[in-house]
Scaffold this motif. Sequence first.
Motif, short mmCIF file in Angstrom:
data_model
loop_
_atom_site.label_atom_id
_atom_site.label_comp_id
_atom_site.label_asym_id
_atom_site.label_seq_id
_atom_site.Cartn_x
_atom_site.Cartn_y
_atom_site.Cartn_z
N GLY A 69 119.01 78.72 35.44
CA GLY A 69 117.99 78.44 34.44
C GLY A 69 117.10 79.63 34.20
O GLY A 69 116.76 79.96 33.06
N ALA A 93 114.22 74.19 29.63
CA ALA A 93 115.49 73.93 30.33
C ALA A 93 116.60 74.56 29.50
O ALA A 93 116.97 74.04 28.45
CB ALA A 93 115.71 72.43 30.49
N ALA A 121 110.45 78.48 33.32
CA ALA A 121 111.76 77.86 33.48
C ALA A 121 111.67 76.48 34.11
O ALA A 121 110.76 76.19 34.89
CB ALA A 121 112.66 78.75 34.34
N HIS A 122 112.63 75.65 33.74
CA HIS A 122 112.99 74.43 34.45
C HIS A 122 114.33 74.72 35.14
O HIS A 122 114.95 75.77 34.89
CB HIS A 122 113.22 73.29 33.46
CG HIS A 122 111.99 72.60 32.99
ND1 HIS A 122 111.08 72.02 33.84
CD2 HIS A 122 111.53 72.35 31.73
CE1 HIS A 122 110.10 71.47 33.14
NE2 HIS A 122 110.35 71.65 31.86
N GLU A 153 120.89 75.72 40.13
CA GLU A 153 120.14 75.25 38.95
C GLU A 153 118.93 76.13 38.69
O GLU A 153 118.61 76.46 37.54
CB GLU A 153 119.70 73.80 39.17
CG GLU A 153 120.76 72.77 38.91
CD GLU A 153 120.94 72.48 37.44
OE1 GLU A 153 119.94 72.29 36.73
OE2 GLU A 153 122.11 72.43 36.99
N LEU A 201 118.29 74.51 35.20
CA LEU A 201 119.16 74.69 34.04
C LEU A 201 119.33 73.41 33.23
O LEU A 201 119.22 73.42 32.01
CB LEU A 201 120.53 75.20 34.51
CG LEU A 201 121.59 75.39 33.42
CD1 LEU A 201 121.17 76.45 32.42
CD2 LEU A 201 122.94 75.74 34.06
N HIS A 202 119.63 72.30 33.91
CA HIS A 202 119.88 71.03 33.23
C HIS A 202 118.74 70.04 33.40
O HIS A 202 118.94 68.83 33.26
CB HIS A 202 121.19 70.42 33.73
CG HIS A 202 122.39 71.27 33.45
ND1 HIS A 202 123.02 72.00 34.44
CD2 HIS A 202 123.05 71.53 32.30
CE1 HIS A 202 124.03 72.67 33.91
NE2 HIS A 202 124.07 72.41 32.62
N HIS A 203 117.55 70.53 33.76
CA HIS A 203 116.37 69.68 33.92
C HIS A 203 116.62 68.59 34.96
O HIS A 203 116.15 67.46 34.85
CB HIS A 203 115.97 69.06 32.58
CG HIS A 203 114.54 68.58 32.56
ND1 HIS A 203 114.20 67.26 32.73
CD2 HIS A 203 113.38 69.25 32.40
CE1 HIS A 203 112.89 67.12 32.67
NE2 HIS A 203 112.36 68.32 32.46
#
Length: 297
Positions: free
Chosen positions: A213, A94, A190-191, A209, A193-195
């Motif tokens: 990410g 993330a 990838a996750h 997101e 961006l902010h999980h």
Amino acid sequence: MRVPLSILIYQRVLATPDPLFPECLHARRFEQQLRLLRRWFRLMPLSRAVTHLAEGTLPARAACLTFDNGYAEHATVALPLLQRYGVPATFFVAAGYLDGGCTWSDIVTEVVRNAPGERLNLGRSGFASYDIGCPVRRRAVIEMLLAALRLLPPAERAARVLAMARRPTPTMMSSDQVLALHRAGMEIGAHPLHHTVLSSLSNAAARAEIAEGQCRIEELIRARVSLFAYPSGKPGEDFEQRHGLMLRAHGFEAAVGSARGAAGSGSDLFALPRFSPCEAGNGGFLLRLAGNLFTRG
């Protein structure tokens, strides 16, 4: 014949056992699992396994190791052991947590674990005062807080957690550690961006997101990122078919969740199941892994 694919999911890999959470994976137990896996399975990178799965050419006893969230110990503890045993792995990162970040659940755990005395007053964060006079009670308070906070909207949850600890200890990797994994030949996925759990977001926010990410990780490692892991990862609850379509549109080739079972030739490549290896004993670990092969995702 439908040859199954076992995909293992790891999160924390601690350097030493944790007295408060003795079931948590640590280096010695992880090394034991690597020995067993290398003996009984054909371990391969997830991207290669996905290609074989799509083409119907998956070899027998195929298995992949994946790591979620981007914890610092993935680079300091897991990587040296993977290199020692020649085992490939995929690390889902993330990007928003890199270089000093930590998850809200880790903050809660740290606050309760390190609180002095026998009572913890969390009135400022909207909770009560709790008895933490022994390890059993401390763990019970941690589990109660995590369960309560998990139900809140992300913004409210973040505010209440930060009221507990304004300067939490970072638990996630640095950019240099992600680069070290990549240069060691490990796959980087990838996750969001902010999980963030995708089902909690609007379509526009979910796309943002996903895209950001992916973009940040690609800029960091200067390579394509084509694999994705859904946070929490329960199909129909944490992600839906629409999110798989979003991932396809951004050039991803596959995505993994947390549903039990092994993947087969008919599995949705954007909802691949994974097995969580939490057994302490070698026998229990192998029995659960063998049983997982008969649950098709």
